[in-house]
Structure formats: structure tokens, C-alpha cells
Design a protein around this motif. Structure first.
Motif, mmCIF file in Angstrom:
data_model
loop_
_atom_site.group_PDB
_atom_site.id
_atom_site.type_symbol
_atom_site.label_atom_id
_atom_site.label_comp_id
_atom_site.label_asym_id
_atom_site.label_seq_id
_atom_site.Cartn_x
_atom_site.Cartn_y
_atom_site.Cartn_z
ATOM 1 N N MET A 1 16.559 -38.755 64.647
ATOM 2 C CA MET A 1 16.929 -38.204 63.347
ATOM 3 C C MET A 1 15.707 -38.082 62.431
ATOM 4 S SD MET A 1 19.403 -37.038 61.434
ATOM 5 C CE MET A 1 20.971 -37.670 62.051
ATOM 6 N N GLN A 2 14.854 -39.118 62.455
ATOM 7 C CA GLN A 2 13.673 -39.081 61.601
ATOM 8 C C GLN A 2 12.774 -37.888 61.936
ATOM 9 O OE1 GLN A 2 12.114 -43.169 61.930
ATOM 10 N NE2 GLN A 2 12.027 -43.194 59.714
ATOM 11 N N SER A 3 12.560 -37.670 63.227
ATOM 12 C CA SER A 3 11.678 -36.569 63.631
ATOM 13 C C SER A 3 12.261 -35.221 63.211
ATOM 14 C CB SER A 3 11.444 -36.603 65.145
ATOM 15 O OG SER A 3 12.670 -36.467 65.852
ATOM 16 N N SER A 4 13.584 -35.087 63.275
ATOM 17 C CA SER A 4 14.241 -33.848 62.868
ATOM 18 C C SER A 4 14.081 -33.612 61.367
ATOM 19 C CB SER A 4 15.724 -33.895 63.237
ATOM 20 O OG SER A 4 16.399 -32.764 62.737
ATOM 21 N N ILE A 5 14.302 -34.653 60.584
ATOM 22 C CA ILE A 5 14.160 -34.540 59.128
ATOM 23 C C ILE A 5 12.714 -34.236 58.761
ATOM 24 C CG2 ILE A 5 14.262 -35.830 56.954
ATOM 25 C CD1 ILE A 5 16.714 -37.294 58.096
ATOM 26 N N ARG A 6 11.781 -34.931 59.417
ATOM 27 C CA ARG A 6 10.361 -34.695 59.129
ATOM 28 C C ARG A 6 9.968 -33.253 59.465
ATOM 29 N NH1 ARG A 6 8.669 -38.526 61.910
ATOM 30 N NH2 ARG A 6 8.556 -40.095 60.254
ATOM 31 N N TYR A 7 10.468 -32.762 60.590
ATOM 32 C CA TYR A 7 10.170 -31.384 61.003
ATOM 33 C C TYR A 7 10.699 -30.378 59.970
ATOM 34 C CZ TYR A 7 10.391 -27.058 63.718
ATOM 35 O OH TYR A 7 10.269 -25.751 64.132
ATOM 36 N N GLU A 8 11.919 -30.599 59.505
ATOM 37 C CA GLU A 8 12.521 -29.670 58.549
ATOM 38 C C GLU A 8 11.805 -29.691 57.203
ATOM 39 O OE1 GLU A 8 16.485 -31.108 58.726
ATOM 40 O OE2 GLU A 8 17.078 -29.751 60.350
ATOM 41 N N PHE A 9 11.401 -30.875 56.755
ATOM 42 C CA PHE A 9 10.697 -30.948 55.469
ATOM 43 C C PHE A 9 9.258 -30.440 55.587
ATOM 44 C CE2 PHE A 9 14.328 -33.237 54.004
ATOM 45 C CZ PHE A 9 14.315 -33.086 52.621
ATOM 46 N N ASP A 10 8.654 -30.598 56.755
ATOM 47 C CA ASP A 10 7.333 -29.987 56.981
ATOM 48 C C ASP A 10 7.455 -28.462 56.961
ATOM 49 O OD1 ASP A 10 6.118 -32.439 57.165
ATOM 50 O OD2 ASP A 10 5.977 -32.440 59.357
ATOM 51 N N GLY A 11 8.528 -27.959 57.552
ATOM 52 C CA GLY A 11 8.775 -26.518 57.519
ATOM 53 C C GLY A 11 8.996 -26.023 56.100
ATOM 54 N N LEU A 12 9.684 -26.828 55.311
ATOM 55 C CA LEU A 12 9.904 -26.467 53.904
ATOM 56 C C LEU A 12 8.583 -26.388 53.154
ATOM 57 C CD1 LEU A 12 11.890 -25.956 51.568
ATOM 58 C CD2 LEU A 12 11.984 -28.438 51.231
ATOM 59 N N LEU A 13 7.673 -27.308 53.440
ATOM 60 C CA LEU A 13 6.362 -27.273 52.789
ATOM 61 C C LEU A 13 5.609 -25.994 53.146
ATOM 62 C CD1 LEU A 13 4.163 -28.571 51.088
ATOM 63 C CD2 LEU A 13 3.389 -29.803 53.134
ATOM 64 N N ARG A 14 5.702 -25.582 54.393
ATOM 65 C CA ARG A 14 5.039 -24.331 54.794
ATOM 66 C C ARG A 14 5.616 -23.140 54.037
ATOM 67 N NH1 ARG A 14 5.179 -27.028 59.812
ATOM 68 N NH2 ARG A 14 7.121 -26.001 60.445
ATOM 69 N N ILE A 15 6.931 -23.141 53.840
ATOM 70 C CA ILE A 15 7.569 -22.052 53.095
ATOM 71 C C ILE A 15 7.121 -22.078 51.633
ATOM 72 C CG2 ILE A 15 9.784 -21.170 52.263
ATOM 73 C CD1 ILE A 15 11.018 -22.192 54.891
ATOM 74 N N ILE A 16 7.033 -23.275 51.057
ATOM 75 C CA ILE A 16 6.566 -23.407 49.673
ATOM 76 C C ILE A 16 5.151 -22.852 49.544
ATOM 77 C CG2 ILE A 16 5.880 -25.071 47.897
ATOM 78 C CD1 ILE A 16 8.228 -26.835 48.866
ATOM 79 N N ASP A 17 4.283 -23.226 50.469
ATOM 80 C CA ASP A 17 2.889 -22.763 50.407
ATOM 81 C C ASP A 17 2.795 -21.247 50.560
ATOM 82 O OD1 ASP A 17 1.939 -25.320 50.030
ATOM 83 O OD2 ASP A 17 1.475 -25.668 52.137
ATOM 84 N N LEU A 18 3.556 -20.691 51.475
ATOM 85 C CA LEU A 18 3.543 -19.236 51.658
ATOM 86 C C LEU A 18 4.072 -18.519 50.418
ATOM 87 C CD1 LEU A 18 4.791 -18.946 55.365
ATOM 88 C CD2 LEU A 18 2.519 -18.323 54.496
ATOM 89 N N THR A 19 5.103 -19.082 49.816
ATOM 90 C CA THR A 19 5.675 -18.477 48.609
ATOM 91 C C THR A 19 4.680 -18.512 47.459
ATOM 92 O OG1 THR A 19 7.914 -19.122 49.284
ATOM 93 C CG2 THR A 19 7.582 -18.591 46.963
ATOM 94 N N GLU A 20 4.019 -19.650 47.292
ATOM 95 C CA GLU A 20 3.030 -19.756 46.210
ATOM 96 C C GLU A 20 1.863 -18.799 46.443
ATOM 97 O OE1 GLU A 20 3.289 -21.211 43.398
ATOM 98 O OE2 GLU A 20 5.197 -22.162 43.845
ATOM 99 N N GLN A 21 1.484 -18.625 47.688
ATOM 100 C CA GLN A 21 0.424 -17.663 47.999
ATOM 101 C C GLN A 21 0.859 -16.246 47.632
ATOM 102 O OE1 GLN A 21 -0.927 -17.758 52.084
ATOM 103 N NE2 GLN A 21 -2.005 -15.819 51.904
ATOM 104 N N ALA A 22 2.093 -15.907 47.974
ATOM 105 C CA ALA A 22 2.614 -14.572 47.654
ATOM 106 C C ALA A 22 2.706 -14.363 46.147
ATOM 107 C CB ALA A 22 3.989 -14.387 48.302
ATOM 108 N N ILE A 23 3.100 -15.398 45.410
ATOM 109 C CA ILE A 23 3.174 -15.308 43.946
ATOM 110 C C ILE A 23 1.788 -15.044 43.359
ATOM 111 C CG2 ILE A 23 3.536 -16.678 41.846
ATOM 112 C CD1 ILE A 23 5.891 -18.020 43.311
ATOM 113 N N THR A 24 0.803 -15.795 43.829
ATOM 114 C CA THR A 24 -0.564 -15.623 43.336
ATOM 115 C C THR A 24 -1.083 -14.222 43.624
ATOM 116 O OG1 THR A 24 -1.041 -17.981 43.639
ATOM 117 C CG2 THR A 24 -2.929 -16.487 43.493
ATOM 118 N N GLU A 25 -0.829 -13.727 44.830
ATOM 119 C CA GLU A 25 -1.290 -12.391 45.203
ATOM 120 C C GLU A 25 -0.607 -11.314 44.368
ATOM 121 O OE1 GLU A 25 -0.526 -12.229 49.366
ATOM 122 O OE2 GLU A 25 -2.292 -13.446 49.914
ATOM 123 N N GLU A 26 0.680 -11.475 44.101
ATOM 124 C CA GLU A 26 1.403 -10.500 43.291
ATOM 125 C C GLU A 26 0.899 -10.512 41.848
ATOM 126 O OE1 GLU A 26 4.000 -7.654 41.765
ATOM 127 O OE2 GLU A 26 3.192 -8.044 43.768
#
Length: 210
Positions: A1-26
Motif C-alpha cells: 500500500m505504501q509503495s502505491s501511495i508513494r507512486y501516486e503522489f510522486d505522479g501528482l508532483l510530476r503533474i504539478i511541475d508540468l502544469t507550473e511549467q506550462a503556466i510560466t510559458e503561457e
């Protein structure tokens, strides 16, 4: 369960970073477009004020509205992921224990009821349970964002939300009374929510079920 939760929250961080990059570029693209278009007109041009207002409106949208809407959406996704993780933990406990009642996730605050379920049926000690104060503040902000467009005065728990926003350096309230989150708000709170869930997972590891 821990590895699954960690994987999902790591994925969320990647989405946050990509979104912030897109905001800055726009924002940069809109700034360059505005400067390029305004350079075609002399300030004394008839209707220059209207032209200036037109392009400034687009610039304001890129600098305020786009980040606000995207960060609201990511906050909602982050809280939903946390709620889902809590429900999964209750179902894990239910599957391991004998004659335990199933967790009902249909009514009221899912997180508070899931925490109570885990404390009672997994017999977690107080030292094993992290504070949920920050998480519940974020739930209140999420609810304000979803139901009231982030306008604090229209929200339930507006006083508590206002105090939390004022105390947090990565959030403010704009002139329209709307909650504004900066680029660090989601990153920092993603870490907090992941930590809370990991603490519950650690507590369950030390639990023996009949």
C-alpha cells in the motif's frame, strides 16, 4: 500500500511541475505578444486606451486567471487522491480483521470518519496518528474552491480558511476576495499529505489482527 501511495503522489508532483511549467510559458508568451502588439501603436493613437485595455486583459488572464484555475483543479485532485487513499486503508483493515464492519464512505467527511475507523479497528496508538489539522484545512479550502469559486466570504469555515491563508506564505486573497495559491503551495502540501498517509501505513504495519 505504501509503495502505491508513494507512486501516486510522486505522479501528482510530476503533474504539478508540468502544469507550473506550462503556466510560466503561457505567461511569457502572452507578455511577449502584448509588448509586440502594443509596439505597433503610438500612445497618442486614437483609441490607444481601448487597445491597451484589450491586451492588458489578456495579460491579466494569463497571469491571474489561468494559474488560479489550474491550481484549484490540482488542489481538488490532490484532496480526492488523499480521500481515496484513506478509503483504501480502511478496506485493507476490513479485509485483514475478523468480523470488522465495512467502512461507509457515503456520508460526511470521508477523511475524519476514515481516521476514526482506522484508530478504532486497527487500534492505532495516539503517537502513531499524525495531526489532521492541515489536511482538514485543505479540505475546507477545496470545498470553498469547488462550491464558491474560491471566494472566502461565501464559504463555510471562512474564518478558519482566512486564518490559514494569512499564515501560509504561499497563499493570499486577491482584491476580489478569492483564494490565490502560488507555485509552491501545491508542492509543499503534497508532501504534507503524503507524509500523513505514510504515517498511517507505518502504524498499520505494527497492528496484529485476530
Amino acid at each position: 500500500m505504501q509503495s502505491s501511495i508513494r507512486y501516486e503522489f510522486d505522479g501528482l508532483l510530476r503533474i504539478i511541475d508540468l502544469t507550473e511549467q506550462a503556466i510560466t510559458e503561457e505567461q511569457q508568451r502572452q507578455k511577449e505578444t502584448t509588448e509586440s502588439e502594443l509596439a505597433k501603436f503610438a500612445p497618442e493613437t486614437e483609441g490607444y486606451g481601448f487597445i491597451l485595455g484589450f491586451f492588458n486583459r489578456d495579460l491579466q488572464q494569463a497571469s491571474e486567471d489561468v494559474p488560479r484555475i489550474f491550481r484549484y483543479a490540482l488542489l481538488s485532485a490532490m484532496i480526492s487522491l488523499t480521500e481515496t487513499s484513506f478509503v483504501r486503508l480502511t478496506r485493507l483493515v476490513h479485509s485483514l480483521g475478523a468480523n470488522l464492519p465495512p467502512f461507509n464512505d457515503r456520508n460526511g467527511s470521508v477523511i475524519e470518519r476514515a481516521a476514526c475507523y482506522l484508530k478504532e479497528h486497527a487500534r492505532l496508538r495516539k503517537r502513531q496518528i499524525p495531526s489532521l489539522d492541515t489536511l482538514l484545512e485543505l479540505v475546507a479550502i477545496r470545498n470553498c474552491v469547488i462550491h464558491n469559486g474560491g471566494v472566502i466570504d461565501s464559504c463555510n469555515k471562512k474564518d478558519e480558511i482566512g486564518q490559514y491563508i494569512d499564515a501560509n506564505p504561499s497563499s493570499t486573497v486577491d482584491e476580489k476576495g478569492r483564494i490565490m495559491l502560488d507555485s509552491n503551495f501545491l508542492r509543499n502540501h503534497r508532501h504534507v499529505l503524503s507524509y500523513i498517509l505514510m504515517r498511517y501505513c507505518d502504524g498499520l504495519k505494527s497492528t496484529s489482527f485476530p
